[in-house]
Design a protein around this motif. Structure first.
Motif, PDB file in Angstrom:
ATOM      1  N   PRO A   1       0.821  -1.210   0.000  1.00 44.08           N
ATOM      2  CA  PRO A   1       0.000   0.000   0.000  1.00 44.08           C
ATOM      3  C   PRO A   1       0.859   1.266   0.000  1.00 44.08           C
ATOM      4  N   ALA A   2       0.160   2.391  -0.145  1.00 47.65           N
ATOM      5  CA  ALA A   2       0.838   3.674  -0.384  1.00 47.65           C
ATOM      6  C   ALA A   2       1.867   4.022   0.674  1.00 47.65           C
ATOM      7  N   HIS A   3       1.621   3.656   1.923  1.00 47.32           N
ATOM      8  CA  HIS A   3       2.555   4.131   2.944  1.00 47.32           C
ATOM      9  C   HIS A   3       3.942   3.517   2.795  1.00 47.32           C
ATOM     10  N   PHE A   4       4.033   2.401   2.090  1.00 47.91           N
ATOM     11  CA  PHE A   4       5.362   1.851   1.811  1.00 47.91           C
ATOM     12  C   PHE A   4       6.126   2.734   0.827  1.00 47.91           C
ATOM     13  N   LEU A   5       5.358   3.428  -0.017  1.00 55.15           N
ATOM     14  CA  LEU A   5       5.989   4.181  -1.097  1.00 55.15           C
ATOM     15  C   LEU A   5       6.663   5.461  -0.617  1.00 55.15           C
ATOM     16  N   ALA A   6       6.416   5.817   0.630  1.00 59.37           N
ATOM     17  CA  ALA A   6       7.162   6.920   1.221  1.00 59.37           C
ATOM     18  C   ALA A   6       8.645   6.542   1.340  1.00 59.37           C
ATOM     19  N   HIS A   7       8.896   5.249   1.311  1.00 58.81           N
ATOM     20  CA  HIS A   7      10.277   4.740   1.396  1.00 58.81           C
ATOM     21  C   HIS A   7      10.606   3.976   0.124  1.00 58.81           C
ATOM     22  N   ARG A   8      10.171   4.508  -0.980  1.00 55.44           N
ATOM     23  CA  ARG A   8      10.237   3.770  -2.238  1.00 55.44           C
ATOM     24  C   ARG A   8      11.617   3.178  -2.550  1.00 55.44           C
ATOM     25  N   GLN A   9      12.648   4.022  -2.505  1.00 49.52           N
ATOM     26  CA  GLN A   9      13.991   3.536  -2.869  1.00 49.52           C
ATOM     27  C   GLN A   9      14.440   2.407  -1.950  1.00 49.52           C
ATOM     28  N   GLU A  10      14.161   2.579  -0.691  1.00 48.15           N
ATOM     29  CA  GLU A  10      14.558   1.558   0.281  1.00 48.15           C
ATOM     30  C   GLU A  10      13.791   0.252   0.046  1.00 48.15           C
ATOM     31  N   VAL A  11      12.509   0.398  -0.249  1.00 41.22           N
ATOM     32  CA  VAL A  11      11.679  -0.779  -0.519  1.00 41.22           C
ATOM     33  C   VAL A  11      12.194  -1.519  -1.752  1.00 41.22           C
ATOM     34  N   LEU A  12      12.474  -0.766  -2.818  1.00 40.87           N
ATOM     35  CA  LEU A  12      12.955  -1.391  -4.052  1.00 40.87           C
ATOM     36  C   LEU A  12      14.289  -2.091  -3.826  1.00 40.87           C
ATOM     37  N   GLN A  13      15.148  -1.427  -3.063  1.00 42.13           N
ATOM     38  CA  GLN A  13      16.457  -2.008  -2.777  1.00 42.13           C
ATOM     39  C   GLN A  13      16.310  -3.303  -1.973  1.00 42.13           C
ATOM     40  N   LEU A  14      15.442  -3.253  -0.994  1.00 42.14           N
ATOM     41  CA  LEU A  14      15.207  -4.449  -0.165  1.00 42.14           C
ATOM     42  C   LEU A  14      14.707  -5.614  -1.027  1.00 42.14           C
ATOM     43  N   ILE A  15      13.779  -5.325  -1.910  1.00 39.99           N
ATOM     44  CA  ILE A  15      13.219  -6.370  -2.776  1.00 39.99           C
ATOM     45  C   ILE A  15      14.311  -6.963  -3.671  1.00 39.99           C
ATOM     46  N   ARG A  16      15.140  -6.082  -4.238  1.00 44.23           N
ATOM     47  CA  ARG A  16      16.216  -6.576  -5.118  1.00 44.23           C
ATOM     48  C   ARG A  16      17.239  -7.390  -4.340  1.00 44.23           C
ATOM     49  N   ASN A  17      17.545  -6.959  -3.141  1.00 41.24           N
ATOM     50  CA  ASN A  17      18.516  -7.688  -2.329  1.00 41.24           C
ATOM     51  C   ASN A  17      18.005  -9.082  -1.975  1.00 41.24           C
ATOM     52  N   VAL A  18      16.731  -9.146  -1.592  1.00 40.26           N
ATOM     53  CA  VAL A  18      16.171 -10.451  -1.229  1.00 40.26           C
ATOM     54  C   VAL A  18      16.191 -11.371  -2.445  1.00 40.26           C
ATOM     55  N   GLU A  19      15.819 -10.824  -3.605  1.00 34.66           N
ATOM     56  CA  GLU A  19      15.823 -11.653  -4.807  1.00 34.66           C
ATOM     57  C   GLU A  19      17.224 -12.175  -5.120  1.00 34.66           C
ATOM     58  N   ALA A  20      18.214 -11.283  -5.057  1.00 36.92           N
ATOM     59  CA  ALA A  20      19.585 -11.671  -5.402  1.00 36.92           C
ATOM     60  C   ALA A  20      20.054 -12.826  -4.526  1.00 36.92           C
ATOM     61  N   THR A  21      19.742 -12.747  -3.246  1.00 38.51           N
ATOM     62  CA  THR A  21      20.157 -13.793  -2.315  1.00 38.51           C
ATOM     63  C   THR A  21      19.419 -15.102  -2.603  1.00 38.51           C
ATOM     64  N   GLU A  22      18.106 -15.000  -2.786  1.00 39.31           N
ATOM     65  CA  GLU A  22      17.294 -16.206  -3.010  1.00 39.31           C
ATOM     66  C   GLU A  22      17.651 -16.907  -4.316  1.00 39.31           C
ATOM     67  N   LYS A  23      17.832 -16.085  -5.354  1.00 41.32           N
ATOM     68  CA  LYS A  23      18.029 -16.633  -6.699  1.00 41.32           C
ATOM     69  C   LYS A  23      19.315 -17.443  -6.800  1.00 41.32           C
ATOM     70  N   LEU A  24      20.310 -17.041  -6.046  1.00 42.93           N
ATOM     71  CA  LEU A  24      21.578 -17.769  -6.059  1.00 42.93           C
ATOM     72  C   LEU A  24      21.362 -19.216  -5.631  1.00 42.93           C
ATOM     73  N   GLU A  25      20.645 -19.384  -4.547  1.00 44.90           N
ATOM     74  CA  GLU A  25      20.461 -20.715  -3.975  1.00 44.90           C
ATOM     75  C   GLU A  25      19.263 -21.449  -4.576  1.00 44.90           C
ATOM     76  N   HIS A  26      18.247 -20.689  -4.917  1.00 42.02           N
ATOM     77  CA  HIS A  26      17.024 -21.279  -5.471  1.00 42.02           C
ATOM     78  C   HIS A  26      16.765 -20.617  -6.824  1.00 42.02           C
ATOM     79  N   PRO A  27      17.308 -21.182  -7.891  1.00 40.53           N
ATOM     80  CA  PRO A  27      17.280 -20.508  -9.207  1.00 40.53           C
ATOM     81  C   PRO A  27      15.875 -20.224  -9.742  1.00 40.53           C
ATOM     82  N   LEU A  28      14.867 -20.926  -9.215  1.00 34.51           N
ATOM     83  CA  LEU A  28      13.521 -20.708  -9.755  1.00 34.51           C
ATOM     84  C   LEU A  28      12.758 -19.621  -8.997  1.00 34.51           C
TER      85      LEU A  28
END
Ligand SMILES: [Zn+2]
Length: 179
Positions: free
Chosen positions: A83-110
């Protein structure tokens, strides 16, 4: 009329024509001896496991991994609506999402991100695996102290995550007594 069932958790929840399944379903169908190389992303399935890197020295066949299948069919396994209140921290949210993906994808390629899009004032994040969606949900929950609502469907092969629209600023104590 979409043909979707009203009861989440049933197989009928899957839209007609969609063949995307969980990784395990594909693993069972693959030959144990050879290896399958995804023609879209290059991930290799061998002995029932998906790995990045060079394929082993066995007979290779070409196919498509479940993650790329989901991308092609535009049928995400995980959907998060922030929801909108997350978007007050948009850059941080996007960075967090990318970081989690990078970590997960290494070990779990799917487990991959499909899309991060703005829609109706929300940020909608879609993933190829339920595990990644859950990881992102929990990381966001921890960082922003906002408990997600997590719902499963299609025999837990699909997960939908959202949050209450208003930010929780006060913690009610003692309201309603013990639960
Ligand atoms: Zn692939």
């Amino acid at each position: 009329m979409t043909g979707r069932a009203k009861h989440p958790g049933q197989k009928k929840d899957r839209p007609r024509g969609v063949t995307s399944r969980s990784p395990g379903v594909h693993a069972r169908g693959a030959k144990a001896a050879g290896a399958l190389v995804c023609g879209d992303c290059g991930v290799v399935q061998h002995r029932g496991k998906w790995n990045w890197g060079a394929p082993p020295l066995v007979q290779l066949s070409k196919g498509r991994c479940p993650a790329c299948q989901r991308v092609r069919e535009r049928y995400p396994a995980g959907t998060l609506r922030l929801p909108a209140h997350f978007l007050a921290h948009r850059q941080e949210v996007l960075q967090l999402i990318r970081n989690v993906e990078a970590t997960e994808k290494l070990e779990h390629p799917l487990e991959r991100l499909m899309a991060v899009e703005d829609s109706d004032g929300c940020l909608v994040v879609t993933t190829t695996g339920v595990h990644l969606a859950r990881r992102i949900a929990h990381k966001l929950a921890k960082r922003f102290h906002a408990k997600p609502r997590i719902r499963y469907a299609d025999d837990e092969e699909l997960v939908h995550v959202d949050w209450a629209p208003a930010p929780v600023t006060t913690r009610r104590r003692g309201a309603g007594g013990a639960r």
